[in-house]
Design an enzyme around this catalytic site. Structure first.
Site, PDB file in Angstrom:
ATOM      1  N   ASP A 170      -8.161   0.012 -25.387  1.00  0.00           N
ATOM      2  CA  ASP A 170      -8.726  -0.288 -23.897  1.00  0.00           C
ATOM      3  C   ASP A 170      -8.411   1.210 -23.118  1.00  0.00           C
ATOM      4  O   ASP A 170      -7.714   2.005 -23.526  1.00  0.00           O
ATOM      5  CB  ASP A 170      -7.853  -1.051 -23.270  1.00  0.00           C
ATOM      6  N   ARG A 212      -1.462  -9.469 -20.533  1.00  0.00           N
ATOM      7  CA  ARG A 212      -2.465  -8.979 -21.887  1.00  0.00           C
ATOM      8  C   ARG A 212      -1.424  -8.239 -22.809  1.00  0.00           C
ATOM      9  O   ARG A 212      -2.226  -8.144 -23.782  1.00  0.00           O
ATOM     10  CB  ARG A 212      -3.882  -8.367 -21.471  1.00  0.00           C
ATOM     11  N   GLU A 250       1.863  -7.305   8.656  1.00  0.00           N
ATOM     12  CA  GLU A 250       2.188  -6.021   8.801  1.00  0.00           C
ATOM     13  C   GLU A 250       3.172  -5.799   7.757  1.00  0.00           C
ATOM     14  O   GLU A 250       3.808  -4.652   7.675  1.00  0.00           O
ATOM     15  CB  GLU A 250       2.688  -5.662  10.307  1.00  0.00           C
ATOM     16  N   PRO A 254       1.027  -1.131  -0.106  1.00  0.00           N
ATOM     17  CA  PRO A 254       0.021   0.112   0.013  1.00  0.00           C
ATOM     18  C   PRO A 254       0.856   1.040  -0.164  1.00  0.00           C
ATOM     19  O   PRO A 254       0.563   2.361  -0.381  1.00  0.00           O
ATOM     20  CB  PRO A 254      -0.853   0.022   1.257  1.00  0.00           C
TER      21      PRO A 254
HETATM   22  N1  LIG Z   1      -2.795  -3.506   1.065  1.00  0.00           N
HETATM   23  C1  LIG Z   1      -1.819  -4.311   0.705  1.00  0.00           C
HETATM   24  C2  LIG Z   1      -1.272  -5.313   1.702  1.00  0.00           C
HETATM   25  C3  LIG Z   1      -0.197  -6.164   1.373  1.00  0.00           C
HETATM   26  C4  LIG Z   1       0.448  -6.045   0.242  1.00  0.00           C
HETATM   27  C5  LIG Z   1      -0.209  -5.199  -0.712  1.00  0.00           C
HETATM   28  C6  LIG Z   1      -1.112  -4.381  -0.551  1.00  0.00           C
HETATM   29  C7  LIG Z   1      -1.612  -3.229  -1.508  1.00  0.00           C
HETATM   30  C8  LIG Z   1      -1.210  -3.101  -2.827  1.00  0.00           C
HETATM   31  N2  LIG Z   1      -2.000  -2.214  -3.227  1.00  0.00           N
HETATM   32  C9  LIG Z   1      -2.976  -1.910  -2.482  1.00  0.00           C
HETATM   33  O1  LIG Z   1      -2.823  -2.528  -1.444  1.00  0.00           O
END
Ligand SMILES: Nc1ccccc1-c1cnco1
Length: 246
Positions: A176, A161, A119, A92
Site C-alpha cells: 500500500d 488493517r 474547544e 489538531p
Molecule cells: N480538528 C480536531 C478537533 C477535535 C479533535 C481532533 C481534531 C483533529 C485531529 N486531527 C486533525 O484535527
C-alpha cells in the site's frame, strides 16, 4: 487488540461494525468498547462542558467526567491484565499520524481513544492521565474537525488493517501507499479498453519482472510529483541511480 473509545457520541462508531473491522471484531481479532462520557456525569443535564477560564469563544470539556471515565477505562484494562495502556488523544495540536505510528500502535495490546469536542478537553485531564498511562496527542492532518471522533475512526482503521488476519491478502498491506514510503501507482482492471482508454501494455505482457519495475517507477514518479518530501525521507540507498533520475 482491545480498543476503548470515550466519546459523547458513541453512535458515531457504528461504522466499526461494518466491513473488515466488523469482521475482525466478529472473529475476536479486535475488541472495541465504547464509553459514553455522559455516563460519568452526575447532574440532571449530564453536563460535559463549561466556559473557558480566561474567557474566549466556545466551551471546554470539564475534567471531572473525563477523570472518572479514564479511571474506569484503566480499571478495565487492569482487569484484562494490561498495566501500561496507551491513550491516544486526537487533536489538531498533535503530532501528525504516519504509517510508522500506525504500525507502532498495531503492536499495542490495548489502545484507548479520548474524543474531545468543543474547544477541547481541560488540559489537566491529559496531565492526570500521564500520571498513569502513556499519552499521545495525534493529528490526522492540518484541518479543523468538529471533534475527535472522525480522527479516531481514521486511526482505528489504519491500525486495525495491520492486525494479522484482518486484511485477506497481507501482501497488499505491504504494497500500500506509504507502506514502502512511496505513494501507490495507478491500478487497472478489465476491460483492456474502456471509453477508448487502454491499459498500459506492460501490464498485459505477463512479464512479471517488467511489471514490477513499471509499477515501482510509476510509484516513484507519482511520489516525486505529489509528495517529494517522502522521497527525501527514504533511507539512503532506497532508490537505484536509475530511480533517482526518474
Ligand atoms: N480538528 C480536531 C478537533 C477535535 C479533535 C481532533 C481534531 C483533529 C485531529 N486531527 C486533525 O484535527
Amino acid at each position: 487488540m482491545h480498543v476503548d473509545i470515550v466519546s459523547i457520541f458513541p453512535e458515531y462508531f457504528r461504522p466499526l461494525e461494518l466491513s473488515l473491522i466488523g469482521k475482525a471484531r466478529a472473529r475476536g481479532v479486535l475488541d472495541v468498547h465504547l464509553w459514553d462520557l455522559r455516563d460519568f456525569t452526575h447532574d440532571p443535564h449530564r453536563t460535559v462542558d463549561d466556559t473557558p477560564y480566561g474567557g474566549g469563544p466556545g466551551m471546554v470539556m470539564r475534567p471531572e467526567p473525563w477523570g472518572e471515565t479514564l479511571d474506569a477505562v484503566r480499571a478495565e484494562a487492569a482487569r484484562l491484565g494490561v498495566d501500561a495502556p496507551l491513550l491516544i488523544v486526537p487533536t489538531p495540536a498533535g503530532e501528525l499520524l504516519t504509517q510508522r505510528a500506525a504500525e507502532r500502535y498495531a503492536a499495542e495490546p490495548w489502545l484507548a481513544f479520548a474524543c474531545g469536542r468543543y474547544e477541547g478537553i481541560d488540559e489537566r485531564v491529559l496531565l492526570d492521565a500521564r500520571r498513569h498511562m502513556r499519552v499521545e496527542e495525534v493529528s490526522i492532518g492540518d484541518y479543523v474537525l468538529a471533534g475527535g471522533e472522525a480522527a479516531t475512526l481514521v486511526i482505528v482503521e489504519a491500525v486495525a488493517r495491520l492486525l494479522p488476519g484482518v486484511v485477506g491478502n497481507q501482501a497488499s498491506v505491504l504494497d500500500d501507499s506509504h507502506a514502502q514510503g512511496l505513494l501507490e501507482g495507478p491500478a487497472y482492471t478489465k476491460p483492456a479498453v474502456w471509453r477508448g482508454l487502454e491499459v498500459p501494455e506492460v501490464l498485459l505482457s505477463g512479464n512479471h519482472a517488467a511489471i514490477a519495475r513499471w509499477r515501482r517507477e510509476q510509484a516513484i514518479r507519482r511520489t516525486a510529483v505529489r509528495r517529494p518530501e517522502l522521497l527525501d525521507a527514504l533511507p539512503p540507498g532506497s532508490l537505484t541511480p536509475h530511480e533517482e533520475a526518474l
